[in-house]
Design a protein around this motif. Structure first.
Motif, PDB file in Angstrom:
ATOM      1  N   TYR A 120      10.989   6.610   0.321  1.00 54.07           N
ATOM      2  CA  TYR A 120      11.465   7.930  -0.102  1.00 54.07           C
ATOM      3  C   TYR A 120      10.400   8.981   0.226  1.00 54.07           C
ATOM      4  O   TYR A 120       9.232   8.824  -0.139  1.00 54.07           O
ATOM      5  CB  TYR A 120      11.756   7.891  -1.600  1.00 54.07           C
ATOM      6  N   PRO A 121      10.787  10.061   0.947  1.00 51.00           N
ATOM      7  CA  PRO A 121       9.775  11.042   1.392  1.00 51.00           C
ATOM      8  C   PRO A 121       8.996  11.653   0.230  1.00 51.00           C
ATOM      9  O   PRO A 121       7.850  12.060   0.405  1.00 51.00           O
ATOM     10  CB  PRO A 121      10.617  12.108   2.103  1.00 51.00           C
ATOM     11  N   GLY A 122       9.609  11.719  -0.980  1.00 52.68           N
ATOM     12  CA  GLY A 122       8.899  12.316  -2.105  1.00 52.68           C
ATOM     13  C   GLY A 122       7.958  11.353  -2.824  1.00 52.68           C
ATOM     14  O   GLY A 122       7.414  11.678  -3.878  1.00 52.68           O
ATOM     15  N   ASN A 123       7.808  10.141  -2.290  1.00 54.42           N
ATOM     16  CA  ASN A 123       6.963   9.144  -2.955  1.00 54.42           C
ATOM     17  C   ASN A 123       5.503   9.604  -3.035  1.00 54.42           C
ATOM     18  O   ASN A 123       4.918   9.993  -2.030  1.00 54.42           O
ATOM     19  CB  ASN A 123       7.012   7.816  -2.184  1.00 54.42           C
ATOM     20  N   VAL A 124       4.905   9.588  -4.271  1.00 52.40           N
ATOM     21  CA  VAL A 124       3.503   9.959  -4.447  1.00 52.40           C
ATOM     22  C   VAL A 124       2.754   8.882  -5.227  1.00 52.40           C
ATOM     23  O   VAL A 124       1.739   8.353  -4.781  1.00 52.40           O
ATOM     24  CB  VAL A 124       3.359  11.304  -5.196  1.00 52.40           C
ATOM     25  N   HIS A 125       3.323   8.543  -6.393  1.00 52.40           N
ATOM     26  CA  HIS A 125       2.597   7.636  -7.286  1.00 52.40           C
ATOM     27  C   HIS A 125       2.998   6.189  -7.079  1.00 52.40           C
ATOM     28  O   HIS A 125       4.147   5.832  -7.325  1.00 52.40           O
ATOM     29  CB  HIS A 125       2.875   8.015  -8.745  1.00 52.40           C
ATOM     30  N   PRO A 126       2.073   5.341  -6.685  1.00 54.07           N
ATOM     31  CA  PRO A 126       2.362   3.921  -6.555  1.00 54.07           C
ATOM     32  C   PRO A 126       2.726   3.359  -7.929  1.00 54.07           C
ATOM     33  O   PRO A 126       2.125   3.742  -8.937  1.00 54.07           O
ATOM     34  CB  PRO A 126       1.050   3.320  -6.067  1.00 54.07           C
ATOM     35  N   ALA A 127       3.709   2.486  -7.970  1.00 53.03           N
ATOM     36  CA  ALA A 127       4.100   1.901  -9.253  1.00 53.03           C
ATOM     37  C   ALA A 127       3.811   0.405  -9.261  1.00 53.03           C
ATOM     38  O   ALA A 127       3.131  -0.112 -10.138  1.00 53.03           O
ATOM     39  CB  ALA A 127       5.574   2.156  -9.516  1.00 53.03           C
ATOM     40  N   VAL A 128       4.340  -0.312  -8.265  1.00 49.11           N
ATOM     41  CA  VAL A 128       4.164  -1.761  -8.200  1.00 49.11           C
ATOM     42  C   VAL A 128       3.644  -2.086  -6.812  1.00 49.11           C
ATOM     43  O   VAL A 128       4.091  -1.506  -5.834  1.00 49.11           O
ATOM     44  CB  VAL A 128       5.502  -2.517  -8.374  1.00 49.11           C
ATOM     45  N   ALA A 129       2.722  -3.018  -6.750  1.00 48.57           N
ATOM     46  CA  ALA A 129       2.275  -3.453  -5.427  1.00 48.57           C
ATOM     47  C   ALA A 129       2.479  -4.951  -5.320  1.00 48.57           C
ATOM     48  O   ALA A 129       2.061  -5.705  -6.195  1.00 48.57           O
ATOM     49  CB  ALA A 129       0.807  -3.108  -5.217  1.00 48.57           C
ATOM     50  N   LEU A 130       3.231  -5.360  -4.301  1.00 48.91           N
ATOM     51  CA  LEU A 130       3.403  -6.795  -4.035  1.00 48.91           C
ATOM     52  C   LEU A 130       2.616  -7.091  -2.770  1.00 48.91           C
ATOM     53  O   LEU A 130       3.115  -6.911  -1.675  1.00 48.91           O
ATOM     54  CB  LEU A 130       4.877  -7.145  -3.827  1.00 48.91           C
ATOM     55  N   GLY A 131       1.358  -7.473  -2.949  1.00 52.30           N
ATOM     56  CA  GLY A 131       0.495  -7.644  -1.769  1.00 52.30           C
ATOM     57  C   GLY A 131       0.334  -6.312  -1.073  1.00 52.30           C
ATOM     58  O   GLY A 131       0.032  -5.301  -1.722  1.00 52.30           O
ATOM     59  N   PRO A 132       0.623  -6.292   0.221  1.00 50.20           N
ATOM     60  CA  PRO A 132       0.446  -5.041   0.977  1.00 50.20           C
ATOM     61  C   PRO A 132       1.600  -4.069   0.772  1.00 50.20           C
ATOM     62  O   PRO A 132       1.500  -2.908   1.163  1.00 50.20           O
ATOM     63  CB  PRO A 132       0.407  -5.521   2.435  1.00 50.20           C
ATOM     64  N   VAL A 133       2.711  -4.537   0.174  1.00 49.99           N
ATOM     65  CA  VAL A 133       3.887  -3.682   0.038  1.00 49.99           C
ATOM     66  C   VAL A 133       3.794  -2.884  -1.262  1.00 49.99           C
ATOM     67  O   VAL A 133       3.648  -3.474  -2.339  1.00 49.99           O
ATOM     68  CB  VAL A 133       5.171  -4.532   0.036  1.00 49.99           C
ATOM     69  N   VAL A 134       3.881  -1.557  -1.155  1.00 49.87           N
ATOM     70  CA  VAL A 134       3.742  -0.721  -2.347  1.00 49.87           C
ATOM     71  C   VAL A 134       5.047   0.005  -2.639  1.00 49.87           C
ATOM     72  O   VAL A 134       5.599   0.668  -1.770  1.00 49.87           O
ATOM     73  CB  VAL A 134       2.617   0.314  -2.140  1.00 49.87           C
ATOM     74  N   PHE A 135       5.531  -0.185  -3.865  1.00 44.23           N
ATOM     75  CA  PHE A 135       6.704   0.571  -4.301  1.00 44.23           C
ATOM     76  C   PHE A 135       6.236   1.776  -5.090  1.00 44.23           C
ATOM     77  O   PHE A 135       5.335   1.660  -5.923  1.00 44.23           O
ATOM     78  CB  PHE A 135       7.597  -0.307  -5.183  1.00 44.23           C
ATOM     79  N   TYR A 136       6.866   2.943  -4.850  1.00 47.72           N
ATOM     80  CA  TYR A 136       6.437   4.175  -5.518  1.00 47.72           C
ATOM     81  C   TYR A 136       7.384   4.529  -6.649  1.00 47.72           C
ATOM     82  O   TYR A 136       8.578   4.203  -6.614  1.00 47.72           O
ATOM     83  CB  TYR A 136       6.361   5.314  -4.500  1.00 47.72           C
ATOM     84  N   ARG A 137       6.821   5.221  -7.647  1.00 47.39           N
ATOM     85  CA  ARG A 137       7.594   5.537  -8.826  1.00 47.39           C
ATOM     86  C   ARG A 137       8.768   6.455  -8.505  1.00 47.39           C
ATOM     87  O   ARG A 137       9.892   6.224  -8.956  1.00 47.39           O
ATOM     88  CB  ARG A 137       6.699   6.187  -9.878  1.00 47.39           C
ATOM     89  N   GLU A 138       8.525   7.501  -7.731  1.00 45.24           N
ATOM     90  CA  GLU A 138       9.584   8.467  -7.433  1.00 45.24           C
ATOM     91  C   GLU A 138      10.773   7.778  -6.761  1.00 45.24           C
ATOM     92  O   GLU A 138      11.927   8.016  -7.111  1.00 45.24           O
ATOM     93  CB  GLU A 138       9.062   9.591  -6.521  1.00 45.24           C
TER      94      GLU A 138
END
Ligand SMILES: Nc1ncnc2c1ncn2[C@@H]1O[C@H](COP(=O)(O)OP(=O)(O)O)[C@@H](O)[C@H]1O
Ligand SMILES: [Mg+2]
Lengths: 257, 200, 290
Positions: A83-101
Motif C-alpha cells: 500500500y503506497p501509504g505504508n509507513v509504520h511496520p507492524a509485523v515482520a516475517l523474516g525479510p517480509v514486512v507488513f505495514y500497519r496502514e
C-alpha cells in the motif's frame, strides 16, 4: 444442483415482502460506502448478521462467507506489503514486512466485502427468487425481463445436469480430459460445442411454444398468486429509509465516518 | 449499416436466447473448471448472444448473467455487471455491422473485448478493492508493480489485462467457431433478417 | 360455420424457392377429429403453425390464401390473439415447458397470466385442465421432473387452459415411448369426446385411424386427399407417396377383404366386423357352428 440458495421458512424476515427486503439490502450497501469508518462498518455488519440470524439462516450463510476467504487474504497480504501509504511496520516475517496502514486498509476492505455479502444474503437466502421477480413485475418491471430472470434459475441446473452426461459420453468415446494443458484445452470444444449448439437450436421451438401461450401479447397481465405484505413491512421500510437519511446526513453534516 | 446495428431486436426468440446465453456462460465456466484450465471461459454465452442477436441482447445477457450470479452464488459478480454489459455491446455491435467475418477478425475482436473488459473493470477494482482482482497471477503482478511505485490505477489495469487477454481471445474465438457451425436459417432468424410478410 | 376454414393457402419460407404449402384448402367443424399425415417435409408442421399464425407472423416469408379461425382472419391478427381460439402443441415436450414456473400448477397458469385472465377465473380453468389431462396428482411437482408423456400432457393442459375452440397438435408423440404415446392419444380421444375439435399431425396411422373423422394427406406442400380414414387408406397411391397405411388395412388389402363400397378396414374392430360378415357369407350354406 440447485442454483438458488433460498432456504424456505416462516420467520418474520421470510414473511417480509421482497420489496422491503430489497430496500433494506440496498440501503445497507449504500451505507457501507457512505460510512467507511471501522465502527460504522462493524455496526452495519452486525445488523445484517442479526437479520440473517433471526431468519435462522446463519448456518447457511457461514459457508458462503467463508468461501470467499481468499479475497480478504489477498487484501491483507497485498495491501500490508505494498500500500503506497505504508509507513509504520507492524509485523515482520523474516525479510517480509507488513505495514500497519496497509493492514488496516485490508481490514476495512474485508469489512466492506462482508457487509456487501451479508446484506445480499438476506435477499438470497431468505427470499424466493420468483417472489422477488414477481414483486418487481407487479410494480412495472418488464414481464419479459421477469421471464428471463426466472428462466435462468431453471435452465442452469438443467444444463449442468447435461454436462455430466456429455462428460461421460465423451470419456467413453476415449476423449482425454486429464493430462497436459494442451490435451485439456483440446477437450473443451468437443464438450461445449454440442451442448451449446443444441441449446441454441431448441430456443426456436421454445419461442414458438411461448408465443402460442400469449407471451408476446403485451396486454394487461394478471397473477396467479395474491401479493402478501405483512403489516410490519411499512414500519420496516420507514426505519430503513430513516437509517439511510441519518447515515448520509451524519456523514456530510456532522462528519461521521 | 451502423444505424441498423443499434436497432432494437427484441423478439420472443431473442428474449428466449438470453437465459440460454447465461446457461452457456455457466457451462463454459464449469467445463473450464472440470478440465482445470487456467482460464475462466465464462462469457461464451454473452459473446454468442451478441453475435446472434446484436448489441442490446448481448448487453442484456451480460447484465442478467452478473445480476443472477450476484444474487445467488457469487454476490461480488454483481459489481462487474458493467464489464459484462460492455462485452455484449461491443461484440453485438461489431457482429451486426458485419465486421466479424473471418477467424483472423475473431482474434482481433478477442483482443478488443479483452481491452474493453480491462478498461471497464479497473475503476471497479480500484473502487472496491483498491485495484486488486483476486486472481493470484494478476495480483502478484499488481503487488510487484505497486511495490516499484507504479500508480495503483495502472497496476490495477495491468493486473486485470493479464488475466483477461488470453481468456477473452479464446472465448471469442471459440464462440466464433460455434457461431459458424449454426444453421444459416437459425442465424438469420435470431438476427431478425426478415421483417416483412410478403403476399403471394 | 366451420371452426377453421383454410382456403387456397400458399406459403413460402424466407430465402426459399419452393412453396412449403401450395394451395391447401380444408375445414374443421366443431367437435371434429382431423388427422394430418404425409411423409417428412410434406408441410405438416408448416400447416399446423399456419393455423395459429406462427406462419407467417413468426417466420415472415410470403403468404397467400386465407386462414379463418373461429371467425378471426389469422393473417391479420397477432399470434397471441389467435392463440385464444386455436391451441398448438409441439413435438418436443421439453422445449414447451416455459421455464418461467416452478410447479405444474403454475405452469398451466402461465398462458392465463399472459392473457390477463382474472385470478378468480384462472383457478377453475387450471383445475379443469389438470383434471382433463389426469395431472392433478402432479400439480406441485416441478415441470422438469415429469416423464416425457406427463410433460406432453402438461403442454396440452397448458394450452387447454386458454380455452381454445380447436386443439392442434404437431406430432405430439414422436418423441415419446409407447407408454407416453398411449397417454397422449387417450387424452386427445377424451378431449374430442367432450366436444373439442382436434387436429393432429401424426405418423402413427394405426392409432390415428380409429379416432379421426377425417384425414388430410399432404405431399410436397399439396393436399393429396381430405376424406374419411376408410376412403383415404383405400387409395392405391399412398405407398408411392411415402405415406404409411395401418397394418390392418395393408393385410386386408392383401387378402382382398373389402367393404361393399370398395374400402378396406382401418381398425381391428372393422376388420373383425368384416371377417364376421365374410364368414357368414362364405359359410352361409354349411350352417353356422357358432
Ligand atoms: N423454418 C424454415 N425455414 C425454411 N424452410 C423450412 C422451415 N421449416 C420447414 N421448412 C421447409 O418446408 C418444408 C415443409 O417442412 P415441414 O412443414 O417441417 O414438414 P413436415 O412437418 O411434414 O415434416 C420442407 O421442405 C422444409 O425443409
Ligand atoms: Mg414436422
Amino acid at each position: 444442483m440447485q442454483l438458488s440458495l433460498y432456504v424456505p421458512g416462516k420467520t418474520w424476515v421470510h414473511r417480509l415482502d421482497p420489496i422491503t427486503k430489497l430496500l433494506a439490502v440496498l440501503v445497507a450497501v449504500v451505507l457501507t460506502f457512505v460510512l467507511p469508518g471501522f465502527f460504522s462498518q462493524a455496526g452495519i455488519l452486525l445488523v445484517s448478521l442479526a437479520m440473517l440470524g433471526s431468519a435462522g439462516v446463519l448456518r447457511r450463510a457461514a459457508p458462503v462467507l467463508a468461501g470467499v476467504f481468499i479475497l480478504p487474504l489477498t487484501f491483507f497480504v497485498v495491501q500490508g506489503l505494498v500500500y503506497p501509504g505504508n509507513v509504520h511496520p507492524a509485523v515482520a516475517l523474516g525479510p517480509v514486512v507488513f505495514y500497519r496502514e496497509g493492514l488496516l486498509l485490508g481490514l476495512s476492505l474485508t469489512l466492506r466485502l462482508y457487509n456487501i455479502l451479508s446484506a445480499a444474503l438476506i435477499l438470497v437466502l431468505v427470499t424466493r427468487p420468483s417472489d422477488l421477480v414477481e414483486a418487481l413485475v407487479r410494480r412495472g418491471a418488464p414481464p419479459r425481463l421477469g421471464y428471463v430472470m426466472i428462466a435462468v434459475l431453471q435452465i442452469i441446473p438443467i444444463m449442468v445436469a447435461s454436462t455430466q452426461t456429455i462428460l461421460d459420453a465423451q470419456r467413453s468415446r476415449g476423449m482425454e480430459t486429464e493430462g497436459s494443458l494442451w490435451v485439456r484445452i483440446r477437450a473443451f470444444l468437443p464438450l461445449m460445442g454440442p451442448l451449446v449448439t443444441n441449446s441454441l437450436i431448441s430456443t426456436e421451438e421454445r419461442a414458438l411454444a411461448l408465443e402460442v401461450r400469449g407471451f408476446a401479447g403485451g396486454g394487461k397481465r394478471t397473477f396467479l398468486k395474491d401479493e402478501q405484505i405483512p403489516p410490519y413491512a411499512m414500519a420496516m421500510r420507514i426505519l430503513v429509509l430513516a437509517a439511510l437519511v441519518l447515515g448520509i446526513g451524519g456523514r456530510w453534516l456532522w462528519g461521521w465516518r | 449499416m451502423q444505424a441498423k446495428a443499434w436497432k432494437a431486436n427484441f423478439t420472443t426468440l431473442t428474449i428466449v436466447l438470453i437465459p440460454v446465453a447465461v446457461g452457456i456462460n455457466y457451462v463454459g465456466k464449469f467445463f473450464a473448471a472440470t478440465l482445470k484450465l487456467p482460464l475462466w471461459l465464462d462469457s461464451i454465452g454473452t459473446v454468442l448472444s451478441g453475435m446472434l442477436a446484436g448489441p442490446w441482447i448481448g448487453a442484456i445477457s451480460g447484465a442478467v448473467n452478473n445480476a443472477i450470479f450476484g444474487i445467488t452464488l457469487d454476490p461480488v459478480s454483481f459489481w462487474y455487471l458493467i464489464t459484462s454489459i460492455m462485452i455484449g455491446l461491443v461484440v453485438g455491435y461489431l457482429a451486426f455491422t458485419g465486421w466479424i467475418r473471418t477467424p483472423g477478425r475473431a482474434l482481433v475482436l478477442g483482443l478488443v473485448v479483452a481491452g474493453v473488459a480491462a478498461v471497464v473493470s479497473t475503476p471497479i477494482n480500484v473502487l472496491l478493492w483498491h485495484g486488486q482482482t483476486g486472481n493470484v497471477w494478476g495480483d502478484a503482478l499488481y503487488a510487484a508493480l505497486v511495490h516499484r511505485g507504479t500508480p495503483v490505477w495502472i497496476a490495477s489495469f495491468l493486473d486485470e489485462a493479464v488475466v483477461d487477454i488470453l481468456d477473452k481471445v479464446i472465448t471469442v474465438f471459440l464462440s466464433f467457431l460455434i457461431y459458424k457451425a449454426l444453421p444459416a436459417r437459425l442465424v438469420k432468424l435470431f438476427g431478425g433478417a426478415h421483417q416483412e410478410v410478403e403476399s403471394l | 360455420m366451420a371452426l377453421i376454414e383454410v382456403q387456397d393457402l400458399r406459403y413460402r419460407y424466407p430465402d426459399q424457392q419452393g412453396l412449403a404449402l401450395d394451395g391447401i384448402s380444408f375445414s374443421v367443424e366443431p367437435g371434429e377429429f382431423v388427422g394430418i399425415i404425409g411423409p417428412n417435409r410434406a408441410g405438416k408442421s408448416t400447416l399446423c403453425q399456419a393455423l395459429v399464425g406462427l406462419v407467417p407472423h413468426f417466420y415472415k416469408g410470403a403468404i397467400g390464401g386465407r386462414v379463418v379461425a373461429d371467425g378471426l382472419d389469422v393473417h391479420k391478427h397477432p399470434v397471441a390473439e389467435v392463440a385464444r381460439r386455436v391451441g398448438l402443441v409441439f413435438q418436443n415436450p421439453f422445449t414447451q415447458i416455459s421455464g418461467a414456473k416452478f410447479t405444474v400448477y403454475e405452469e398451466v397458469a402461465f398462458g392465463l397470466e399472459n392473457a390477463g385472465v382474472p385470478r378468480e377465473e384462472m383457478i377453475p380453468r387450471i383445475e379443469e385442465a389438470l383434471r382433463l389431462l389426469g395431472l392433478e396428482e402432479l400439480k406441485d411437482r416441478s415441470p422438469f421432473a415429469l416423464s416425457g408423456g406427463q410433460m406432453q400432457r402438461l403442454a396440452i393442459a397448458s394450452v387447454l387452459a386458454m380455452r381454445p375452440k380447436v386443439l392442434v397438435l404437431d406430432e405430439p408423440t414422436s418423441q415419446l415411448d409407447p407408454e407416453g404415446t398411449g397417454e397422449v392419444f387417450a387424452a386427445m380421444a377424451a378431449l374430442c369426446r367432450q366436444g373439442m375439435a382436434v387436429v393432429v399431425a401424426e405418423h402413427k396411422v394405426e392409432r390415428l385411424a380409429p379416432l379421426a373423422g377425417k384425414i388430410l394427406v399432404l405431399h410436397a406442400g399439396r393436399r393429396v386427399a381430405f376424406d374419411s380414414p376408410r376412403r383415404v387408406f383405400a387409395r392405391e397411391d399412398l405407398p408411392a407417396l411415402g405415406v404409411a397405411v395401418p397394418p390392418v388395412t395393408e393385410a386386408a388389402r392383401r387378402l382382398g377383404w373389402r367393404f361393399e363400397d370398395g374400402t378396406y378396414p382401418v381398425t381391428t374392430e372393422e376388420a373383425e366386423e368384416l371377417a364376421r360378415k365374410n364368414l357368414v357369407a362364405a359359410g352361409g350354406g354349411g350352417g353356422g357352428r357358432g
